[in-house]
Write a protein that holds these residues in place. Structure first.
Motif, PDB file in Angstrom:
ATOM      1  N   ALA A  69       0.830  -1.203   0.000  1.00 22.36           N
ATOM      2  CA  ALA A  69       0.000   0.000   0.000  1.00 22.36           C
ATOM      3  C   ALA A  69       0.870   1.260   0.000  1.00 22.36           C
ATOM      4  N   HIS A  70       2.010   1.195   0.691  1.00 23.16           N
ATOM      5  CA  HIS A  70       2.960   2.311   0.725  1.00 23.16           C
ATOM      6  C   HIS A  70       3.448   2.632  -0.684  1.00 23.16           C
ATOM      7  N   MET A  71       3.799   1.600  -1.450  1.00 20.72           N
ATOM      8  CA  MET A  71       4.284   1.811  -2.815  1.00 20.72           C
ATOM      9  C   MET A  71       3.193   2.438  -3.689  1.00 20.72           C
ATOM     10  N   ARG A  72       1.966   1.939  -3.578  1.00 21.93           N
ATOM     11  CA  ARG A  72       0.856   2.493  -4.363  1.00 21.93           C
ATOM     12  C   ARG A  72       0.568   3.936  -3.970  1.00 21.93           C
ATOM     13  N   ALA A  73       0.527   4.215  -2.676  1.00 21.72           N
ATOM     14  CA  ALA A  73       0.206   5.562  -2.193  1.00 21.72           C
ATOM     15  C   ALA A  73       1.293   6.561  -2.604  1.00 21.72           C
ATOM     16  N   THR A  74       2.547   6.149  -2.559  1.00 16.73           N
ATOM     17  CA  THR A  74       3.635   7.025  -2.986  1.00 16.73           C
ATOM     18  C   THR A  74       3.495   7.338  -4.474  1.00 16.73           C
ATOM     19  N   ALA A  75       3.176   6.335  -5.275  1.00 17.11           N
ATOM     20  CA  ALA A  75       2.974   6.549  -6.716  1.00 17.11           C
ATOM     21  C   ALA A  75       1.790   7.485  -6.955  1.00 17.11           C
ATOM     22  N   GLN A  76       0.740   7.358  -6.163  1.00 17.93           N
ATOM     23  CA  GLN A  76      -0.418   8.241  -6.298  1.00 17.93           C
ATOM     24  C   GLN A  76      -0.049   9.682  -5.947  1.00 17.93           C
ATOM     25  N   GLY A  77       0.831   9.854  -4.973  1.00 20.52           N
ATOM     26  CA  GLY A  77       1.307  11.187  -4.622  1.00 20.52           C
ATOM     27  C   GLY A  77       2.092  11.814  -5.758  1.00 20.52           C
ATOM     28  N   VAL A  78       2.932  11.017  -6.423  1.00 18.45           N
ATOM     29  CA  VAL A  78       3.678  11.502  -7.580  1.00 18.45           C
ATOM     30  C   VAL A  78       2.709  11.851  -8.708  1.00 18.45           C
ATOM     31  N   GLU A  79       1.725  11.002  -8.892  1.00 14.77           N
ATOM     32  CA  GLU A  79       0.718  11.246  -9.931  1.00 14.77           C
ATOM     33  C   GLU A  79      -0.018  12.569  -9.680  1.00 14.77           C
TER      34      GLU A  79
END
Length: 146
Positions: A69-79
């Protein structure tokens, strides 16, 4: 017997929500009331659990789920930051009322600079300025060598 983990769904969700807004993990952890070393420890435990040939324990499963979930959330922040940059650069933004439709946007250049700055600082390997430095030196004949 091992001490029980403080990683709860509520705590995890609070940290992940911050990451989705582009907040660095260490800041998201501190804002949630957890020392950053604790959160980095959870990620290390997840990595170790995945490398082990043993079946996952309940606690290890929680760490692995948090890590994913950390990896997905970080990617969403970049997005999110990408969307801000694109919005400023092109003058359009996604409509909140009509999904997928682009509408005219009035955003300040300062907001564009802010989003670009955040991307460059958070992810310098992708968005930072890459400068190659070449150092040359001439050695004089008879100069002492080390």
């Amino acid at each position: 017997m091992a001490r029980p983990t403080i990683l709860t769904p509520a705590l995890s969700n609070r940290i992940l929500a911050s990451l989705q807004r582009g907040v660095p993990l260490s800041v998201a952890a501190e804002a949630a009331g957890v020392h950053r070393d604790t959160v980095y420890g959870w990620l290390e435990r997840a990595k170790a659990a995945l490398q082990s040939s043993e079946p996952l324990t309940e606690a290890e499963s929680a760490y692995v789920e948090f890590s994913d979930a950390h990896m997905r959330a970080t990617a969403q922040g970049v997005e999110l930051l990408h969307m801000l940059v694109a919005e400023c650069a092109h003058g359009y933004r996604p409509s909140k009322k009509e999904k997928g439709k682009l509408v005219k946007s009035k955003m300040s250049p300062l907001r564009l600079q802010s989003a670009q700055w955040l991307l460059a600082r958070r992810f310098p390997e992708h968005y930072g300025q890459h400068r190659e430095s070449v150092v040359t030196a001439e050695v004089s004949p008879g100069a002492p060598s080390k």
